[in-house]
Scaffold this motif. Structure first.
Motif, PDB file in Angstrom:
ATOM      1  N   HIS A  35       9.113 -46.050   2.271  1.00 23.58           N
ATOM      2  CA  HIS A  35      10.542 -46.149   2.009  1.00 23.58           C
ATOM      3  C   HIS A  35      10.795 -45.490   0.663  1.00 23.58           C
ATOM      4  N   LEU A  36      11.676 -44.520   0.633  1.00 19.68           N
ATOM      5  CA  LEU A  36      12.041 -43.841  -0.608  1.00 19.68           C
ATOM      6  C   LEU A  36      13.328 -44.485  -1.113  1.00 19.68           C
ATOM      7  N   VAL A  37      13.259 -45.102  -2.288  1.00 17.21           N
ATOM      8  CA  VAL A  37      14.401 -45.845  -2.819  1.00 17.21           C
ATOM      9  C   VAL A  37      15.537 -44.900  -3.194  1.00 17.21           C
ATOM     10  N   TRP A  38      16.721 -45.456  -3.343  1.00 11.95           N
ATOM     11  CA  TRP A  38      17.906 -44.678  -3.695  1.00 11.95           C
ATOM     12  C   TRP A  38      17.684 -43.981  -5.025  1.00 11.95           C
ATOM     13  N   HIS A  39      18.069 -42.710  -5.068  1.00  7.02           N
ATOM     14  CA  HIS A  39      17.919 -41.929  -6.294  1.00  7.02           C
ATOM     15  C   HIS A  39      18.801 -40.690  -6.258  1.00  7.02           C
ATOM     16  N   GLN A  40      18.922 -40.071  -7.423  1.00  5.11           N
ATOM     17  CA  GLN A  40      19.580 -38.791  -7.575  1.00  5.11           C
ATOM     18  C   GLN A  40      18.516 -37.818  -8.059  1.00  5.11           C
ATOM     19  N   ILE A  70      22.524 -40.988   2.802  1.00  7.88           N
ATOM     20  CA  ILE A  70      23.280 -40.564   1.616  1.00  7.88           C
ATOM     21  C   ILE A  70      24.435 -41.528   1.369  1.00  7.88           C
ATOM     22  N   LEU A  71      24.935 -41.508   0.152  1.00  2.00           N
ATOM     23  CA  LEU A  71      26.141 -42.258  -0.191  1.00  2.00           C
ATOM     24  C   LEU A  71      27.218 -41.239  -0.564  1.00  2.00           C
ATOM     25  N   PRO A  72      28.110 -40.912   0.389  1.00  2.00           N
ATOM     26  CA  PRO A  72      29.124 -39.886   0.136  1.00  2.00           C
ATOM     27  C   PRO A  72      29.929 -40.179  -1.134  1.00  2.00           C
ATOM     28  N   GLY A  73      30.194 -39.120  -1.896  1.00  2.00           N
ATOM     29  CA  GLY A  73      30.973 -39.226  -3.119  1.00  2.00           C
ATOM     30  C   GLY A  73      30.171 -39.596  -4.350  1.00  2.00           C
ATOM     31  N   SER A  74      28.926 -40.006  -4.164  1.00  2.00           N
ATOM     32  CA  SER A  74      28.117 -40.466  -5.304  1.00  2.00           C
ATOM     33  C   SER A  74      27.662 -39.313  -6.202  1.00  2.00           C
ATOM     34  N   HIS A  75      27.877 -38.070  -5.766  1.00  2.00           N
ATOM     35  CA  HIS A  75      27.476 -36.902  -6.561  1.00  2.00           C
ATOM     36  C   HIS A  75      28.391 -36.662  -7.754  1.00  2.00           C
ATOM     37  N   ARG A  76      29.484 -37.382  -7.844  1.00  2.00           N
ATOM     38  CA  ARG A  76      30.474 -37.121  -8.896  1.00  2.00           C
ATOM     39  C   ARG A  76      30.046 -37.586 -10.278  1.00  2.00           C
ATOM     40  N   ARG A  77      29.034 -38.451 -10.337  1.00  2.00           N
ATOM     41  CA  ARG A  77      28.583 -38.915 -11.659  1.00  2.00           C
ATOM     42  C   ARG A  77      27.093 -39.221 -11.628  1.00  2.00           C
ATOM     43  N   LEU A  78      26.469 -39.013 -12.761  1.00  5.71           N
ATOM     44  CA  LEU A  78      25.062 -39.329 -12.921  1.00  5.71           C
ATOM     45  C   LEU A  78      24.966 -40.819 -13.213  1.00  5.71           C
ATOM     46  N   ILE A  79      24.308 -41.558 -12.354  1.00  2.00           N
ATOM     47  CA  ILE A  79      24.317 -43.021 -12.453  1.00  2.00           C
ATOM     48  C   ILE A  79      23.285 -43.550 -13.438  1.00  2.00           C
ATOM     49  N   ASN A  80      22.129 -42.931 -13.503  1.00  2.00           N
ATOM     50  CA  ASN A  80      21.061 -43.453 -14.356  1.00  2.00           C
ATOM     51  C   ASN A  80      20.546 -42.333 -15.267  1.00  2.00           C
ATOM     52  N   PRO A  81      21.363 -41.864 -16.228  1.00  2.66           N
ATOM     53  CA  PRO A  81      20.985 -40.687 -17.023  1.00  2.66           C
ATOM     54  C   PRO A  81      19.748 -40.878 -17.888  1.00  2.66           C
ATOM     55  N   GLU A  82      19.430 -42.105 -18.264  1.00  6.37           N
ATOM     56  CA  GLU A  82      18.271 -42.325 -19.128  1.00  6.37           C
ATOM     57  C   GLU A  82      16.945 -42.363 -18.368  1.00  6.37           C
ATOM     58  N   THR A 112      20.186 -27.520   9.012  1.00 10.73           N
ATOM     59  CA  THR A 112      20.099 -27.554   7.559  1.00 10.73           C
ATOM     60  C   THR A 112      21.277 -28.334   6.995  1.00 10.73           C
ATOM     61  N   VAL A 113      20.994 -29.085   5.943  1.00 12.03           N
ATOM     62  CA  VAL A 113      22.015 -29.867   5.249  1.00 12.03           C
ATOM     63  C   VAL A 113      22.043 -29.410   3.803  1.00 12.03           C
ATOM     64  N   LEU A 114      23.249 -29.220   3.258  1.00 11.54           N
ATOM     65  CA  LEU A 114      23.411 -28.885   1.843  1.00 11.54           C
ATOM     66  C   LEU A 114      23.773 -30.155   1.096  1.00 11.54           C
ATOM     67  N   LEU A 115      23.054 -30.407   0.012  1.00 11.93           N
ATOM     68  CA  LEU A 115      23.301 -31.613  -0.783  1.00 11.93           C
ATOM     69  C   LEU A 115      23.450 -31.253  -2.252  1.00 11.93           C
ATOM     70  N   HIS A 116      24.424 -31.861  -2.904  1.00 11.07           N
ATOM     71  CA  HIS A 116      24.487 -31.782  -4.366  1.00 11.07           C
ATOM     72  C   HIS A 116      23.333 -32.644  -4.880  1.00 11.07           C
ATOM     73  N   ASN A 117      22.664 -32.213  -5.937  1.00 10.93           N
ATOM     74  CA  ASN A 117      21.475 -32.924  -6.403  1.00 10.93           C
ATOM     75  C   ASN A 117      21.755 -34.314  -6.937  1.00 10.93           C
ATOM     76  N   TRP A 118      23.003 -34.598  -7.294  1.00  9.03           N
ATOM     77  CA  TRP A 118      23.313 -35.950  -7.757  1.00  9.03           C
ATOM     78  C   TRP A 118      23.696 -36.882  -6.613  1.00  9.03           C
ATOM     79  N   MET A 119      23.764 -36.376  -5.381  1.00  8.46           N
ATOM     80  CA  MET A 119      24.090 -37.231  -4.238  1.00  8.46           C
ATOM     81  C   MET A 119      23.030 -38.322  -4.115  1.00  8.46           C
ATOM     82  N   LEU A 120      23.466 -39.569  -4.182  1.00 10.91           N
ATOM     83  CA  LEU A 120      22.516 -40.666  -3.988  1.00 10.91           C
ATOM     84  C   LEU A 120      21.933 -40.571  -2.589  1.00 10.91           C
ATOM     85  N   HIS A 121      20.606 -40.658  -2.504  1.00  7.99           N
ATOM     86  CA  HIS A 121      19.958 -40.606  -1.193  1.00  7.99           C
ATOM     87  C   HIS A 121      18.673 -41.426  -1.197  1.00  7.99           C
TER      88      HIS A 121
END
Length: 140
Positions: A35-40, A70-82, A112-121
């Motif tokens: 299981h790959l946990v949620w991440h950006q 994926i969690l749609p819309g989650s690419h709009r902000r970096l959730i865990n920048p540190e 093929t699927v295009l994903l923004h790298n910050w999309m939570l998945h």
């Protein structure tokens, strides 16, 4: 990695100077995989974050064999920048998932699927008798 269509897409979103940051082969063996946990997807080693991932299914990708969620819309902000790997804490995961509805990316072999790298998945375990493989290229 050098498909003309991929070049056209990346140039549209990134510009004329496009580089490949990372290319990965993913394999969830039959009745295995983790299981790959949620991440950006991100990198603290660069002066800019890569922007686009082109994810291609080499086998059918289903809920049963651990497809990407994926969690749609989650690419709009970096959730865990540190956190350099982009993995969310359990608390952040619970908070983030309350803000939207996760979507299972069930795709057929060759799609093929295009994903923004910050999309939570995330992705699940493969519960089938057939491997789930994919090839992913991250452009910047």
């Amino acid at each position: 990695m050098q498909q003309p269509l991929f070049r056209e897409i990346t140039r549209t979103f990134i510009g004329t100077e496009v580089s490949i940051f990372r290319a990965m082969f993913m394999n969830k063996p039959a009745r295995e995989g983790t299981h790959l946990v949620w991440h950006q997807d991100r990198s603290t080693d660069l002066n800019m974050d890569p922007q686009i991932t082109v994810w291609t299914a080499l086998d059918d990708s289903t809920v049963e064999n651990g497809c990407v969620n994926i969690l749609p819309g989650s690419h709009r902000r970096l959730i865990n920048p540190e956190h350099s790997s982009g993995f969310l804490t359990e608390e952040q995961t619970e908070e983030g998932l309350l803000e939207g509805n996760p979507v299972d990316l069930e795709v057929e072999k060759g799609e093929t699927v295009l994903l923004h790298n910050w999309m939570l998945h995330s992705s699940g375990v493969n519960r089938t008798d057939v491997a789930r493989r994919a090839f992913s290229v991250c452009y910047m």
